[in-house]
Design a protein around this motif. Structure first.
Motif, PDB file in Angstrom:
ATOM      1  N   LEU A 129       0.983  -1.656  -0.075  1.00 13.25           N
ATOM      2  CA  LEU A 129       0.022  -0.117  -0.213  1.00 13.25           C
ATOM      3  C   LEU A 129       0.707   1.686   0.116  1.00 13.25           C
ATOM      4  O   LEU A 129       0.616   2.058  -0.199  1.00 13.25           O
ATOM      5  CB  LEU A 129      -1.084   0.199   0.845  1.00 13.25           C
ATOM      6  N   SER A 130       2.015   1.068  -0.466  1.00 12.08           N
ATOM      7  CA  SER A 130       3.194   2.212  -0.051  1.00 12.08           C
ATOM      8  C   SER A 130       2.667   2.996  -1.039  1.00 12.08           C
ATOM      9  O   SER A 130       2.467   2.692  -1.524  1.00 12.08           O
ATOM     10  CB  SER A 130       4.773   1.856  -0.289  1.00 12.08           C
ATOM     11  N   GLY A 131       2.475   4.410  -1.226  1.00 12.36           N
ATOM     12  CA  GLY A 131       2.662   5.548  -1.799  1.00 12.36           C
ATOM     13  C   GLY A 131       0.620   5.810  -2.173  1.00 12.36           C
ATOM     14  O   GLY A 131       0.765   7.221  -3.059  1.00 12.36           O
ATOM     15  N   LEU A 132      -0.022   5.611  -1.209  1.00  7.71           N
ATOM     16  CA  LEU A 132      -0.938   5.460  -1.350  1.00  7.71           C
ATOM     17  C   LEU A 132      -1.829   7.221  -0.464  1.00  7.71           C
ATOM     18  O   LEU A 132      -1.096   7.112   0.736  1.00  7.71           O
ATOM     19  CB  LEU A 132      -1.794   4.690  -0.746  1.00  7.71           C
ATOM     20  N   PRO A 133      -2.801   7.666  -1.022  1.00  3.86           N
ATOM     21  CA  PRO A 133      -3.366   8.662   0.071  1.00  3.86           C
ATOM     22  C   PRO A 133      -4.332   8.285   0.982  1.00  3.86           C
ATOM     23  O   PRO A 133      -3.917   7.166   1.505  1.00  3.86           O
ATOM     24  CB  PRO A 133      -4.849   9.076  -0.723  1.00  3.86           C
ATOM     25  N   PRO A 134      -4.303   9.342   1.451  1.00  6.92           N
ATOM     26  CA  PRO A 134      -4.863   9.533   3.391  1.00  6.92           C
ATOM     27  C   PRO A 134      -6.195   8.630   3.324  1.00  6.92           C
ATOM     28  O   PRO A 134      -6.833   8.422   2.073  1.00  6.92           O
ATOM     29  CB  PRO A 134      -5.015  10.776   4.029  1.00  6.92           C
ATOM     30  N   LEU A 135      -6.020   8.016   3.928  1.00 11.50           N
ATOM     31  CA  LEU A 135      -7.426   6.424   4.033  1.00 11.50           C
ATOM     32  C   LEU A 135      -7.860   6.789   5.254  1.00 11.50           C
ATOM     33  O   LEU A 135      -7.774   6.808   6.554  1.00 11.50           O
ATOM     34  CB  LEU A 135      -7.210   5.105   4.178  1.00 11.50           C
ATOM     35  N   LEU A 136      -9.827   7.174   5.404  1.00  4.86           N
ATOM     36  CA  LEU A 136     -10.472   6.448   6.393  1.00  4.86           C
ATOM     37  C   LEU A 136     -11.595   5.347   6.032  1.00  4.86           C
ATOM     38  O   LEU A 136     -12.015   5.597   5.273  1.00  4.86           O
ATOM     39  CB  LEU A 136     -11.469   8.063   6.446  1.00  4.86           C
ATOM     40  N   ILE A 137     -10.591   4.379   7.179  1.00  2.38           N
ATOM     41  CA  ILE A 137     -11.678   3.606   7.421  1.00  2.38           C
ATOM     42  C   ILE A 137     -12.619   3.392   8.355  1.00  2.38           C
ATOM     43  O   ILE A 137     -12.264   3.738   9.509  1.00  2.38           O
ATOM     44  CB  ILE A 137     -10.812   1.927   7.335  1.00  2.38           C
ATOM     45  N   GLN A 138     -13.929   3.243   8.440  1.00  2.00           N
ATOM     46  CA  GLN A 138     -15.240   3.290   9.379  1.00  2.00           C
ATOM     47  C   GLN A 138     -15.464   1.641   9.074  1.00  2.00           C
ATOM     48  O   GLN A 138     -15.558   0.947   8.104  1.00  2.00           O
ATOM     49  CB  GLN A 138     -15.933   3.823   8.896  1.00  2.00           C
ATOM     50  N   VAL A 139     -15.962   1.338  10.563  1.00  2.00           N
ATOM     51  CA  VAL A 139     -16.159  -0.375  10.525  1.00  2.00           C
ATOM     52  C   VAL A 139     -17.251  -0.363  11.771  1.00  2.00           C
ATOM     53  O   VAL A 139     -16.610   0.731  12.246  1.00  2.00           O
ATOM     54  CB  VAL A 139     -14.980  -1.405  10.593  1.00  2.00           C
ATOM     55  N   GLY A 140     -17.774  -0.771  11.989  1.00  2.00           N
ATOM     56  CA  GLY A 140     -18.777  -1.402  13.140  1.00  2.00           C
ATOM     57  C   GLY A 140     -17.801  -2.812  14.066  1.00  2.00           C
ATOM     58  O   GLY A 140     -17.555  -3.419  13.656  1.00  2.00           O
ATOM     59  N   SER A 141     -18.637  -2.479  14.941  1.00  2.00           N
ATOM     60  CA  SER A 141     -17.808  -3.784  16.182  1.00  2.00           C
ATOM     61  C   SER A 141     -18.715  -4.718  16.077  1.00  2.00           C
ATOM     62  O   SER A 141     -17.738  -6.647  16.877  1.00  2.00           O
ATOM     63  CB  SER A 141     -17.388  -3.266  17.626  1.00  2.00           C
TER      64      SER A 141
END
Length: 401
Positions: A322-334
């Protein structure tokens, strides 16, 4: 899916006159202070979602939905009073407000009623999903138009009153075999609304008719077409839910490997990022997850991979560089079996020096953001995503301007 009707009580703000009540023939109404309580039996989850989206389309303020548990002959008592809005930030396990907890329990019960049978095939699952999504009309201010980019069918989604200065390239979920760009337009439009963007939702080819790499090829073709049409990469963000979240990451990796400039950021909702199903939560969260299980996912993995190695990076991005990728927001439920897909994807990104935010909301299911009319956490999570995307798009403008 369950066949027994369920009794619901729905609170809305204000008084509904006789004309508005004609939109809800299955309900009786009662005025309580400045609110209206609707009580009625509905046959399934699709019918409930239809009512909730009708409430939204009429511009009514939904306060609460209760799935009434006691038998009908018991005294149900009045709906619990008090404000319904309380989840403006990710909730702590302790101190979570009682309204939010009841919303979560209600949604869990609804989703268990509408879950796919474990032994169902692709065609039956497609039919059941169409029934569910067809009961969810789009808000009047959302427009969806068919188009084509890079030889791939897409849905162009706009929201009245939003001046689209940017583009959200959206990928729908459905374990690579279900769904389409049009049935997911409601959730996609919520992302576009918050990002001040037009949405281009990719109607990528589905397995088993079109296994890997068809979806990956279609996604890259649309991204390339946007760039060729003159859209600056700094004006594009990627977003996706479930398999679409995994496909968004695969598209970033694929674009990087093809030497293309990358977009400003990506927003991933409950990404399906490991088709080897190796995450511990696939088993430890089985009882908590009302929708998905190893038994449901395994046949669809075979449909998509069609003999290819499921650990390939463009199939399972948790194993990709994943090197060089732009910013990520990862949302998930428990409360989802894919919890570890999100956690491990964030770890993989962080290990590659990618800016990443892992946003875990307790007590909520897979792609909980889709249930805004039922769940305060859904709206709050989308709001956080909007802030994230807006900041990255604005930041990219400052750098390139």
């Amino acid at each position: 899916m369950g066949d027994d009707p369920v009794l619901y009580q729905i609170r809305v703000d204000g008084h509904l006159g006789p004309i508005l009540m004609t939109a809800f023939p299955a309900f009786v109404s009662e005025q309580q202070g400045g609110e209206t309580v609707l009580t009625g039996l509905l046959p399934d989850a699709a019918a409930l979602f239809g009512v909730l989206f009708e409430i939204e389309s009429l511009g009514l303020d939904l306060l609460e939905v209760r799935r009434v548990r006691p038998p009908l002959h018991q005294d149900l008592g009045p709906p619990r009073a008090g404000p319904a809005k309380c989840a403006t930030e990710p909730s702590a396990i302790e101190g979570r407000c009682s309204v939010s907890t009841e919303q979560q329990e209600t949604l869990d019960a609804i989703l268990r009623q509408s879950a796919f049978p474990v032994d169902s095939g692709v065609e039956e699952q497609r039919r059941l999903l169409r029934e569910l999504t067809s009961a969810q009309p789009l808000p009047a201010e959302v427009t969806v138009e068919s188009a084509e980019l890079g030889g791939v069918a897409v849905a162009g989604i706009t929201v009245d009153g939003v001046e689209p200065r940017h583009v959200v390239l959206y990928f729908h979920g459905g374990v690579y075999v279900l769904g389409d760009a049009f049935s997911s337009a409601g959730l996609a439009s919520q992302v576009g609304r918050r990002a001040d963007a037009k949405v281009v939702s990719v109607d990528y080819r589905l397995a088993p008719e079109h296994p890997y790499p068809a979806a990956v090829d279609d996604a890259l073709a649309v991204y390339e077409a946007l760039l060729e049409d003159g859209v600056a990469p700094s004006d594009i963000v990627l977003a996706g839910d479930s398999a679409g979240g995994g496909l968004a990451v695969a598209t970033l990796v694929n674009a990087r490997d093809h030497g293309l400039p990358l977009p400003a950021a990506a927003y991933l909702m409950s990404p399906y990022a490991d088709l080897t199903l190796a995450g511990a939560s696939i088993d430890t969260k089985r009882k908590a997850d009302p929708l998905l299980s190893r038994e449901l996912l395994e046949p669809r993995v075979t449909d998509y991979t069609a003999g290819q190695d499921a650990s390939l990076g463009l199939i399972s991005p948790v194993f990709a560089d994943l090197s060089g990728l732009p910013p990520l927001l990862i949302q998930v439920g428990s409360h989802e079996v894919l919890l570890d897909d999100a956690v491990r994807l964030a770890q993989q990104a962080a290990g590659a020096d990618v800016e990443v935010i892992l946003d875990v909301t307790p007590g909520v299911p897979h792609v909980f953001q889709a249930y805004g009319p039922l769940l305060d956490e859904a709206t709050a999570a989308l709001d956080r995503a909007g802030q994230f995307l807006a900041a990255r798009l604005t930041g990219a403008e400052r750098v390139t301007g």
